[in-house]
Scaffold this motif. Sequence first.
Motif, PDB file in Angstrom:
ATOM      1  N   UNK A 239     -31.725  30.258 -11.106  1.00 23.29           N
ATOM      2  CA  UNK A 239     -32.063  31.672 -11.243  1.00 23.29           C
ATOM      3  C   UNK A 239     -30.820  32.553 -11.155  1.00 23.29           C
ATOM      4  N   UNK A 240     -29.656  31.972 -11.456  1.00 23.00           N
ATOM      5  CA  UNK A 240     -28.393  32.689 -11.357  1.00 23.00           C
ATOM      6  C   UNK A 240     -27.548  32.490 -12.601  1.00 23.00           C
ATOM      7  N   UNK A 241     -28.178  32.387 -13.742  1.00 20.54           N
ATOM      8  CA  UNK A 241     -27.451  32.162 -14.989  1.00 20.54           C
ATOM      9  C   UNK A 241     -26.711  33.421 -15.417  1.00 20.54           C
ATOM     10  N   UNK A 242     -25.433  33.279 -15.746  1.00 21.87           N
ATOM     11  CA  UNK A 242     -24.711  34.456 -16.223  1.00 21.87           C
ATOM     12  C   UNK A 242     -25.227  34.826 -17.611  1.00 21.87           C
ATOM     13  N   UNK A 243     -25.299  36.132 -17.851  1.00 17.53           N
ATOM     14  CA  UNK A 243     -25.802  36.633 -19.119  1.00 17.53           C
ATOM     15  C   UNK A 243     -27.296  36.833 -19.172  1.00 17.53           C
ATOM     16  N   UNK A 244     -28.000  36.538 -18.060  1.00 16.66           N
ATOM     17  CA  UNK A 244     -29.459  36.651 -18.016  1.00 16.66           C
ATOM     18  C   UNK A 244     -29.932  37.804 -17.138  1.00 16.66           C
ATOM     19  N   UNK A 245     -29.020  38.671 -16.725  1.00 16.64           N
ATOM     20  CA  UNK A 245     -29.403  39.833 -15.941  1.00 16.64           C
ATOM     21  C   UNK A 245     -29.164  39.648 -14.460  1.00 16.64           C
ATOM     22  N   UNK A 274     -35.212  45.981 -18.423  1.00 23.59           N
ATOM     23  CA  UNK A 274     -33.955  45.465 -17.898  1.00 23.59           C
ATOM     24  C   UNK A 274     -34.186  44.010 -17.491  1.00 23.59           C
ATOM     25  N   UNK A 275     -33.496  43.062 -18.100  1.00 23.86           N
ATOM     26  CA  UNK A 275     -33.711  41.661 -17.716  1.00 23.86           C
ATOM     27  C   UNK A 275     -33.235  41.418 -16.291  1.00 23.86           C
ATOM     28  N   UNK A 276     -33.966  40.584 -15.568  1.00 22.74           N
ATOM     29  CA  UNK A 276     -33.545  40.240 -14.215  1.00 22.74           C
ATOM     30  C   UNK A 276     -33.980  38.825 -13.898  1.00 22.74           C
ATOM     31  N   UNK A 317     -17.667  36.124 -15.019  1.00 23.62           N
ATOM     32  CA  UNK A 317     -18.735  37.115 -14.991  1.00 23.62           C
ATOM     33  C   UNK A 317     -19.043  37.559 -16.407  1.00 23.62           C
ATOM     34  N   UNK A 318     -20.283  37.938 -16.642  1.00 21.86           N
ATOM     35  CA  UNK A 318     -20.750  38.343 -17.979  1.00 21.86           C
ATOM     36  C   UNK A 318     -20.940  39.850 -17.982  1.00 21.86           C
ATOM     37  N   UNK A 319     -20.313  40.531 -18.942  1.00 25.63           N
ATOM     38  CA  UNK A 319     -20.362  41.986 -18.970  1.00 25.63           C
ATOM     39  C   UNK A 319     -21.773  42.517 -19.146  1.00 25.63           C
ATOM     40  N   UNK A 320     -22.651  41.771 -19.816  1.00 22.34           N
ATOM     41  CA  UNK A 320     -24.037  42.222 -19.971  1.00 22.34           C
ATOM     42  C   UNK A 320     -24.742  42.292 -18.613  1.00 22.34           C
ATOM     43  N   UNK A 321     -24.422  41.366 -17.718  1.00 25.41           N
ATOM     44  CA  UNK A 321     -25.017  41.414 -16.377  1.00 25.41           C
ATOM     45  C   UNK A 321     -24.574  42.665 -15.632  1.00 25.41           C
ATOM     46  N   UNK A 322     -23.310  43.030 -15.779  1.00 24.22           N
ATOM     47  CA  UNK A 322     -22.815  44.238 -15.118  1.00 24.22           C
ATOM     48  C   UNK A 322     -23.482  45.474 -15.698  1.00 24.22           C
TER      49      UNK A 322
END
Length: 347
Positions: A239-245, A274-276, A317-322
């Motif tokens: 539940x901690x995939x980068x790019x998935x919110x 907002x994806x989470x 880190x994935x910029x979409x997550x930020x």
Amino acid sequence: MNEELLIRLSNADAVASKESEVRDILKEEMCASSDEVMYDKIGSTIFHQRGTQEDGVKVMFCAHMDEVGFLVRHISEIGFLYLVTLGGVLDKAKENQRVRVTTAAGQKVYGILNVTKTDKGAVKEMYVDLGVDSKEEVAALGVEIGDMVTFDSHCTPFNRPEVYAGKAMDDRTGCYVICEALKRLKTLEHQADIYMAATSSEEVGVRGGKLATYRVNPDIVFAVDVANNPELVKNYANHRLIGHGPMIVHYDRMLAPNEKLLRFVKETAKKHQIPYQADMFGGGGTDAGSAHLSREGKLALVIGIPLRYCHAPWSLTHMADLEHTIELIVRIATSLTKEKYQEFISF
């Protein structure tokens, strides 16, 4: 996205109680969006943006400035620096790593970090080779016992433009997020009084969140922190995939959040598409864990940013997550009212 700000924050050096490089960047970026800037007595810096509701709900978002790293503990006669860790640096990150020492004068001195080990392979001692041969040569470089030592990593895009690699993403990504969220909130109407707290000394006992909360006395505290992605697992268990919110954290070792607040945050994310990721920690803890015990108790919740690799020279880190974390914070801040808060604490 403000990639240049993320790079500056990642490249800055700041261990517990030595956070001036990060603090100075945040003050430069956030003061213009603040009505007031406050400090506690260990160096946490709190940016206050007033809301439109008289006696409105007070909401604090906090991200810690310090990274895991080291202090110079001893300087040997042959010019080697022996270290003590600040925070949970991974043992595998202590061997043959390039590091930099920040002297009292602010100069950077570079070296190679290595270790000695016990017969069972555990790390025994950590030492830095500066390329010199005596204690006197170390002194000539300006290095002293107590100086900060950090990994000598330089933040950069990592093969694709949306992924960045750098050190100290725990929690410079959180610092980046609260900074950019405050700027956006300056252009929007919100009833809540908003406090963005850049906290000190989280990596050595979640200290800053507790003291900043006592200083502000908010109604609700959100810790904006990170969690390590188990990089070899990319199925339903991760539940901690980068790019998935961002992660909305349902439980960790130090905090079980108010169920009504948790539901409100999840519904806010869904409402605004907002994806989470819904996550739980078997251990761990953040500033929220100490903050929620302040005074008569505070509502608190953790919003997590997924990273690959943590407490090491490099994190991804994935910029979409930020971006999605910024959006979630803005939506939460513009939705919270005193009346909504009263619903949360109606037991």
